[in-house]
Design an enzyme around this catalytic site. Structure first.
Site, PDB file in Angstrom:
ATOM      1  N   TYR A   1     -12.536 -12.448 -33.286  1.00 12.84           N
ATOM      2  CA  TYR A   1     -11.237 -11.536 -33.490  1.00 12.84           C
ATOM      3  C   TYR A   1     -10.200 -11.760 -32.074  1.00 12.84           C
ATOM      4  CZ  TYR A   1      -9.039  -6.721 -33.748  1.00 12.84           C
ATOM      5  OH  TYR A   1      -7.973  -6.415 -34.358  1.00 12.84           O
TER       6      TYR A   1
ATOM      7  N   LYS B   1     -12.602   0.278 -40.110  1.00 13.38           N
ATOM      8  CA  LYS B   1     -12.808  -0.955 -41.042  1.00 13.38           C
ATOM      9  C   LYS B   1     -13.033   0.135 -41.890  1.00 13.38           C
ATOM     10  CE  LYS B   1     -10.484  -3.365 -38.054  1.00 13.38           C
ATOM     11  NZ  LYS B   1     -11.336  -4.574 -37.261  1.00 13.38           N
TER      12      LYS B   1
ATOM     13  N   ARG C   1     -14.955  14.734 -22.336  1.00 15.15           N
ATOM     14  CA  ARG C   1     -15.175  13.404 -22.019  1.00 15.15           C
ATOM     15  C   ARG C   1     -16.009  12.132 -22.697  1.00 15.15           C
ATOM     16  NH1 ARG C   1     -14.361  11.597 -17.227  1.00 15.15           N
ATOM     17  NH2 ARG C   1     -12.256  12.732 -16.662  1.00 15.15           N
TER      18      ARG C   1
ATOM     19  N   ASP D   1     -20.999  -8.496 -33.267  1.00 13.92           N
ATOM     20  CA  ASP D   1     -19.570  -7.556 -33.478  1.00 13.92           C
ATOM     21  C   ASP D   1     -19.944  -8.060 -35.335  1.00 13.92           C
ATOM     22  OD1 ASP D   1     -17.189  -6.765 -34.944  1.00 13.92           O
ATOM     23  OD2 ASP D   1     -16.347  -7.565 -33.127  1.00 13.92           O
TER      24      ASP D   1
END
Ligand SMILES: *Cc1c(COP(=O)(O)O)cnc(C)c1O
Length: 359
Positions: A77, A173, A25, A148
């Site tokens: 977004y 993406k 983690r 972004d």
């Protein structure tokens, strides 16, 4: 790079590690390799990867506190909008939505604003904002600026070189590029920002799986050839669409007709694979068109090698209130295309036959 599936790592003596890893983690060799690659692509010192783009945004917003104002574009977004308003809003975080293409936005900046998060090009109207101008204004006010960069990719745009403090991508993406993996990353040169993001990642548990890190490491090797082909195809298709009698308007930053073409030329190496069109007619016409494509896939998301097509008003932007959609120009006739890397003739023939289905 091997896939290190271990969740934990043997230690030499209590608290003394063989290398820098103790628990996945907090860090993992495969994930670490991806972080280094993605940082270098953005010309950044640090990269921190997350289980998704939304997890990256969550960790980013979580470095601020109740009462702080986060400034975003009015067409940010949808997932970011939902996080800011529906989740962080409950904890007293404030969102200010502005149109960065209107110079008046600078007047709505006050001492409460702690971060400016911009997307360029935006989704789905592909507005392009001047990163250098926004980042230097933010710097002058001691505000963190984050870009972004999901739509542009690190191959086409380097916000850190333009003055931004950090860059964020949904790896899902173009970095992944094959529509088969979800991930996110933030890159930065700022040590203290990196430390705070790492702490949030460790605390929130939004780590990427080593297997997914392996998939992204493999994908990123072909990102350049994919993005070059996305851009090449998109340019040909944008020009074809501009001359089609059933299309009212084509929005593509690479076209001279795009209102922000000069800014795009200044800060992007090419213009990307996303095209938005406004069809003549309304819902009926758009629906017929979208149902008729055969090579394009009617689906949400973007950035994969296969071409996708969608109607934001009915799909990706359904959660944006109708009044807001109207202001943003997202009506039922607006269609968003994510141009893939297929043979461009096949794509044009497909669009042609779909246009023919519209009465
Ligand atoms: C998809 C997307 C995100 C969210 O990323 P996920 O990987 O889906 O969580 C954030 N910003 C932009 C611009 C996106 O397109």
């Amino acid at each position: 790079m091997p896939i290190h599936l271990s969740s934990t790592f043997a230690q030499k003596s209590p608290g003394v590690l063989f290398n820098k890893f103790d628990y996945t983690r907090a860090g993992n060799p495969t994930v670490d390799a991806l972080e280094q690659v993605l940082a270098s692509l953005d010309c950044a010192k640090h990269g921190i990867v997350f289980s998704s783009g939304c997890a990256a945004i969550t960790a980013l917003i979580s470095i601020f506190k109740s009462g702080d104002v986060i400034m975003v574009g009015d067409d940010v977004y949808g997932g970011t909008n939902r996080l800011l308003n529906k989740i962080f809003g409950k904890f007293g975080f404030k969102v200010r939505m502005v149109d960065f293409s209107n110079p008046e936005w600078k007047k709505s900046v006050d001492d409460q604003v702690k971060m400016i998060l911009i997307e360029t090009p935006t989704n789905p109207t592909l507005k392009v904002f001047d990163i250098q101008d926004i980042a230097s204004f933010a710097k002058s006010k001691n505000i963190i600026s984050v870009v972004d960069n999901t739509f542009a990719t690190s191959y086409l745009q380097s916000p850190i070189l333009l003055g931004a403090d950090a860059v964020l991508h949904s790896c899902t993406k173009y970095i992944g590029g094959h529509s088969d993996c979800i991930g996110g990353v933030i890159t930065t040169n700022c040590d203290s920002l990196k430390d705070r993001l790492r702490f949030n990642l460790l605390s929130m548990g939004s780590c990427m799986s080593p297997f997914d890190a392996y998939v992204f490491l493999r994908s990123v090797k072909t990102m350049k050839v994919r993005v070059v082909q996305h851009c090449k195809n998109a340019r040909v298709i944008a020009e074809y669409l501009e001359s089609h009698p059933k299309v009212n308007k084509v929005i593509y930053p690479g076209l001279e007709s795009h209102p922000h073409h000069q800014i795009a030329k200044k800060q992007m190496r090419d213009f990307g694979g996303m095209i938005t069109i406004l069809l003549k007619g309304g819902f009926e016409e758009a629906s017929t068109f979208l149902k008729s494509v055969k090579v394009f896939t009617l689906a949400e998301s973007l950035g994969g090698v296969e071409s996708l097509i969608e109607c934001p008003a009915q799909m990706t932007h359904m959660s944006v209130p109708p009044e807001q959609r109207k202001i943003l120009g997202i009506d039922d006739s607006l269609v968003r295309l994510s141009i893939g890397i297929e043979d461009v003739e096949d794509l044009i023939n497909d669009l042609n036959q779909a246009f023919d289905q519209i009465k």
